[in-house]
Design an enzyme around this catalytic site. Structure first.
Site, short mmCIF file in Angstrom:
data_model
loop_
_atom_site.label_atom_id
_atom_site.label_comp_id
_atom_site.label_asym_id
_atom_site.label_seq_id
_atom_site.Cartn_x
_atom_site.Cartn_y
_atom_site.Cartn_z
N ARG A 162 0.82 -1.22 0.00
CA ARG A 162 0.00 0.00 0.00
C ARG A 162 0.86 1.27 0.00
NH1 ARG A 162 -2.47 -3.53 -1.28
NH2 ARG A 162 -4.50 -4.28 -0.57
N SER A 231 -11.97 -1.31 1.59
CA SER A 231 -11.21 -1.58 2.81
C SER A 231 -10.80 -0.26 3.45
CB SER A 231 -9.97 -2.41 2.49
OG SER A 231 -10.34 -3.66 1.95
N GLU A 327 -6.64 3.36 5.12
CA GLU A 327 -6.27 3.30 3.70
C GLU A 327 -6.64 4.56 2.94
OE1 GLU A 327 -6.89 0.21 0.96
OE2 GLU A 327 -6.27 -1.40 2.31
#
Length: 341
Positions: A162, A231, A327
């Site tokens: 990420r 998410s 996120e």
């Protein structure tokens, strides 16, 4: 001073009722570059918007929002690979579907990830055992400081979980224009994640795609039905020793060994194990089918979302000694926040 006049509610998938001072729709690369350079020196930096699916708007934005709507996919090939050049404004899921229609395999594990292609390298998107970094050849971007175009190789993008250089040294400075994707003609299915293992011995790219779409549709609500950003938290990575200690206390804890020797925990399992599915703060709630997803029940405010996220982080920290990281990218009135929780 101009008024805050343009609603962004339909441009962010969480459906938060923020507005901006000006919205520019950039449909060609030339329009995108011109708009970015026109506003690069503004007191409030321009907010570059793709699909709005990884974005949390805390309040009205006092600057210009530039929505990337550029299109274009070209394909070339040699004896071993397909090579694609894809404009930043293309739909990511649309690209996955395009590849399957052209009998080009390799992206099917990444089906139904919302958002645009330009966001893929920034976040190094991933799902079901595959990350964007595995297929990235290069990324071309506009440097807002110099006005010049630059191209980074795969290695120069500094990909990890990420993360990429676009969230590091180039944060706030680079606007992704197009990406290069390379896919092997010698396709090997990636079936390491639970629902896909049933395909062992009979996997095809279409079967993997169909399974991923089915599983994601069952667990993740469509944003047009219930606002969300997919998410909400990254899966935390802990040391092997920490994981071993957690296993002694929680026999069913879910973890995936990493090449580094560390273990990636399933954040959804951590939240679910604390009984937080359905827990709400105001109009924001933990989704009943997938604890990793926070949803807008129709009237959520940014304060509701942050309050819920902070509560979850505190509970997970207390139970597992693990720090959760959000996120989505978070924007306040004058720019991006780097640390909200």
């Amino acid at each position: 001073m101009s008024s805050i006049s343009t609603s962004l509610i339909r441009f962010n998938t969480f459906g938060l009722p923020a507005r901006c001072r000006q919205l520019v729709l950039a449909r060609t690369q030339a329009e995108l570059i011109a708009a970015c350079m026109q506003h690069a020196a503004d007191a409030v930096p321009p907010l570059i918007l793709g699909g709005g699916s990884n974005l949390l708007l805390l309040e009205d934005y006092l600057g210009t929002v530039i929505k990337v709507e550029t299109k274009g996919i070209t394909v070339s090939e040699d004896s071993e690979h397909y090579r694609l050049t894809v404009a930043a404004g293309e739909s990511w899921h649309g690209l996955v579907e395009f590849c399957l229609q052209q009998n080009i395999a390799g992206l099917e594990n990444l089906a139904l990830i919302p958002g645009t292609v330009g966001a893929a390298p920034i976040q190094n998107i991933g799902a079901y055992g595959v990350e964007f970094s595995a297929v990235c050849d290069w990324v071309e971007y506009l440097d807002l400081n110099t006005g010049k175009l630059a191209r980074l190789s795969h290695d120069e993008c500094q990909f990890r979980y990420r993360y990429s250089v676009f969230k590091g040294a180039l944060r706030g400075r680079a606007v992704v224009l197009q990406v290069g994707i390379v896919l092997s003609k010698c396709w090997q299915p990636n079936l390491i994640y639970g629902p896909l293992q049933s395909l062992a011995g009979q996997a095809t790219p279409q079967a993997v795609f169909d399974t991923v779409c089915r599983v994601r549709s069952e667990k993740l609500p469509a944003p047009e039905q219930m606002g969300n950003v997919g998410s909400f938290f990254e899966n935390p990575v802990v040391s092997a020793a920490h994981f071993s200690q957690l296993q002694q206390r929680y026999a069913n804890i879910v973890g995936y060994p990493q090449p580094s020797g560390e273990v990636k925990l399933a954040a959804g399992w951590l939240i679910d194990s604390l009984g937080l599915k359905g827990y709400s703060v105001g109009g924001a709630a933990v989704h009943q089918q997938q604890a990793l997803v926070l949803v807008n029940r129709g009237n959520a405010t940014s304060s509701d979302v942050l309050g819920l996220a902070r509560f979850i982080c505190q509970r997970v920290k207390a139970a597992f000694e693990v720090e959760l990281v959000m996120e989505p990218r978070v924007y306040a009135a004058r720019g991006e926040w780097s640390n909200v929780l």
